[in-house]
Design a protein around this motif. Structure first.
Motif, PDB file in Angstrom:
ATOM      1  N   TYR A 201      43.561  47.177  36.659  1.00  9.07           N
ATOM      2  CA  TYR A 201      43.697  47.507  38.082  1.00  9.07           C
ATOM      3  C   TYR A 201      42.776  48.647  38.512  1.00  9.07           C
ATOM      4  CZ  TYR A 201      45.811  49.227  42.420  1.00  9.07           C
ATOM      5  OH  TYR A 201      46.010  49.664  43.702  1.00  9.07           O
ATOM      6  N   ARG A 219      44.578  37.073  35.813  1.00 13.15           N
ATOM      7  CA  ARG A 219      45.923  37.122  35.250  1.00 13.15           C
ATOM      8  C   ARG A 219      45.853  36.494  33.864  1.00 13.15           C
ATOM      9  NH1 ARG A 219      48.866  34.062  38.821  1.00 13.15           N
ATOM     10  NH2 ARG A 219      49.596  35.809  40.071  1.00 13.15           N
ATOM     11  N   PRO A 224      54.219  38.703  34.987  1.00  6.69           N
ATOM     12  CA  PRO A 224      53.434  39.419  35.999  1.00  6.69           C
ATOM     13  C   PRO A 224      52.976  40.782  35.485  1.00  6.69           C
ATOM     14  CG  PRO A 224      55.446  38.526  36.943  1.00  6.69           C
ATOM     15  CD  PRO A 224      55.553  38.349  35.457  1.00  6.69           C
ATOM     16  N   GLU A 228      50.331  43.593  40.038  1.00  4.97           N
ATOM     17  CA  GLU A 228      50.367  42.436  40.932  1.00  4.97           C
ATOM     18  C   GLU A 228      51.000  42.749  42.287  1.00  4.97           C
ATOM     19  OE1 GLU A 228      51.116  38.556  39.632  1.00  4.97           O
ATOM     20  OE2 GLU A 228      50.217  38.821  37.669  1.00  4.97           O
ATOM     21  N   THR A 229      51.898  43.723  42.357  1.00  4.42           N
ATOM     22  CA  THR A 229      52.488  44.085  43.644  1.00  4.42           C
ATOM     23  C   THR A 229      51.515  44.902  44.489  1.00  4.42           C
ATOM     24  OG1 THR A 229      53.487  46.066  42.647  1.00  4.42           O
ATOM     25  CG2 THR A 229      54.841  44.062  42.738  1.00  4.42           C
ATOM     26  N   PRO A 232      46.516  42.002  46.752  1.00  5.88           N
ATOM     27  CA  PRO A 232      46.755  40.763  47.511  1.00  5.88           C
ATOM     28  C   PRO A 232      46.609  39.545  46.608  1.00  5.88           C
ATOM     29  CG  PRO A 232      45.270  42.220  48.709  1.00  5.88           C
ATOM     30  CD  PRO A 232      45.449  42.830  47.352  1.00  5.88           C
ATOM     31  N   GLN A 233      47.461  38.560  46.818  1.00  2.74           N
ATOM     32  CA  GLN A 233      47.427  37.367  45.976  1.00  2.74           C
ATOM     33  C   GLN A 233      46.055  36.707  45.982  1.00  2.74           C
ATOM     34  OE1 GLN A 233      49.689  35.761  43.813  1.00  2.74           O
ATOM     35  NE2 GLN A 233      50.586  37.810  43.960  1.00  2.74           N
ATOM     36  N   GLU A 234      45.349  36.842  47.094  1.00  3.91           N
ATOM     37  CA  GLU A 234      44.029  36.219  47.208  1.00  3.91           C
ATOM     38  C   GLU A 234      42.993  36.854  46.293  1.00  3.91           C
ATOM     39  OE1 GLU A 234      45.778  37.537  49.634  1.00  3.91           O
ATOM     40  OE2 GLU A 234      46.064  36.123  51.281  1.00  3.91           O
ATOM     41  N   HIS A 235      43.313  38.029  45.759  1.00  7.11           N
ATOM     42  CA  HIS A 235      42.389  38.730  44.864  1.00  7.11           C
ATOM     43  C   HIS A 235      42.764  38.544  43.396  1.00  7.11           C
ATOM     44  CE1 HIS A 235      41.484  41.774  48.345  1.00  7.11           C
ATOM     45  NE2 HIS A 235      41.143  40.534  48.638  1.00  7.11           N
ATOM     46  N   ILE A 236      43.793  37.754  43.138  1.00  7.59           N
ATOM     47  CA  ILE A 236      44.249  37.515  41.766  1.00  7.59           C
ATOM     48  C   ILE A 236      43.817  36.121  41.338  1.00  7.59           C
ATOM     49  CG2 ILE A 236      46.248  37.333  40.231  1.00  7.59           C
ATOM     50  CD1 ILE A 236      47.706  39.280  42.109  1.00  7.59           C
ATOM     51  N   PRO A 238      44.395  33.138  38.932  1.00  8.05           N
ATOM     52  CA  PRO A 238      45.322  32.579  37.939  1.00  8.05           C
ATOM     53  C   PRO A 238      44.586  32.041  36.715  1.00  8.05           C
ATOM     54  CG  PRO A 238      45.120  31.123  39.845  1.00  8.05           C
ATOM     55  CD  PRO A 238      44.394  32.382  40.197  1.00  8.05           C
TER      56      PRO A 238
END
Length: 250
Positions: A201, A219, A224, A228-229, A232-236, A238
């Motif tokens: 991070y 990821r 998790p 992750e909190t 933004p999900q768009e930057h993770i 999978p």
């Protein structure tokens, strides 16, 4: 304060993509404790792998705190830095004979240049290949030592990258944004047209954004990650191959 986020429905047009290596593109084939135990066995010593694993984390953490970035500002070489970590690992595990520990440390230092100790993460080769086919220039930015170019060559990854910046070669380590600014300077790419991919991070997400770049986190574990909190999900990502869906083609 979280940076405003532009929807990736309009995909990124990138000219430069920089990569972390360990646990992003490559990972160790077997745990450190097992490697150390096997080398000790070859020198006539029996030390439990689990004990060595615990001791390694203790020795490594202490060495990082005492001599950041391989002790370059204290006159150490990265080789000496790592040999000290190995020897301290064995000392914490109850082995104190330096005449035995020194050849073990020397052998392990060079062993970790070999591809037999490393394996590609799923999707790494495919993603790098397709990014090259899209005409995206690529480089490595890693808190690693001088062995990294050889490791990349051994693992058949070196051809994907224009240059490799290690914290040892540049003189400062992530999350210092200067290592990212150096990559931008070398490539002559404006920050908004560059992105970094990694697994940490602070080092691989926050730091490149401080330099004005985009960044993504891979990821790598089923559970998790603590960050992750915050991201933004768009930057993770999978998977590594998912990155390709975020890059504008042509």
């Amino acid at each position: 304060m979280r940076r405003p986020f532009r929807s990736y429905a309009t995909m990124l047009k990138l000219r430069l993509l920089t990569w972390d290596v360990k646990d992003t593109l490559l990972r160790l084939r077997i745990p450190v404790g097992e490697s150390y135990a096997a080398e000790a066995q070859a020198h006539g010593l029996h030390v439990e792998a689990e004990a060595l694993s615990r001791a390694f984390h203790q020795a490594y953490k202490a060495q990082v705190q005492r001599f950041p970035n391989y002790g370059l500002d204290r006159g150490l070489s990265s080789k000496q830095w790592w040999q000290d970590v190995v020897m301290e690992t064995f000392r914490f595990s109850g082995v104190h004979e330096d005449n035995v520990l020194l050849p073990i440390a020397e052998k392990l230092y060079w062993d970790y240049c070999s591809k037999r100790n490393w394996e590609l993460l799923p999707g790494a080769s495919e993603t790098l290949q397709q990014c090259r086919q899209l005409g995206i220039r690529m480089a490595v930015i890693s808190n690693f030592d001088r062995r990294l170019p050889e490791i990349l060559a051994q693992c058949n990854l070196h051809q994907h990258f224009e240059f490799v910046l290690t914290s040892e070669s540049v003189g400062f380590a992530k999350p210092d944004k200067r290592i990212f600014l150096e990559a931008l300077r070398i490539s002559r790419v404006p920050p908004p047209l560059a992105a970094h991919v990694g697994d940490n991070y602070m080092n691989d997400y926050r730091a490149p954004r401080e330099a004005g770049m985009h960044s993504f986190l891979i990821r790598t574990a089923k559970k998790p990650a603590s960050w992750e909190t915050e991201v933004p999900q768009e930057h993770i990502l999978p998977t590594l191959t998912y990155l390709l869906s975020l890059i504008e083609k042509g």
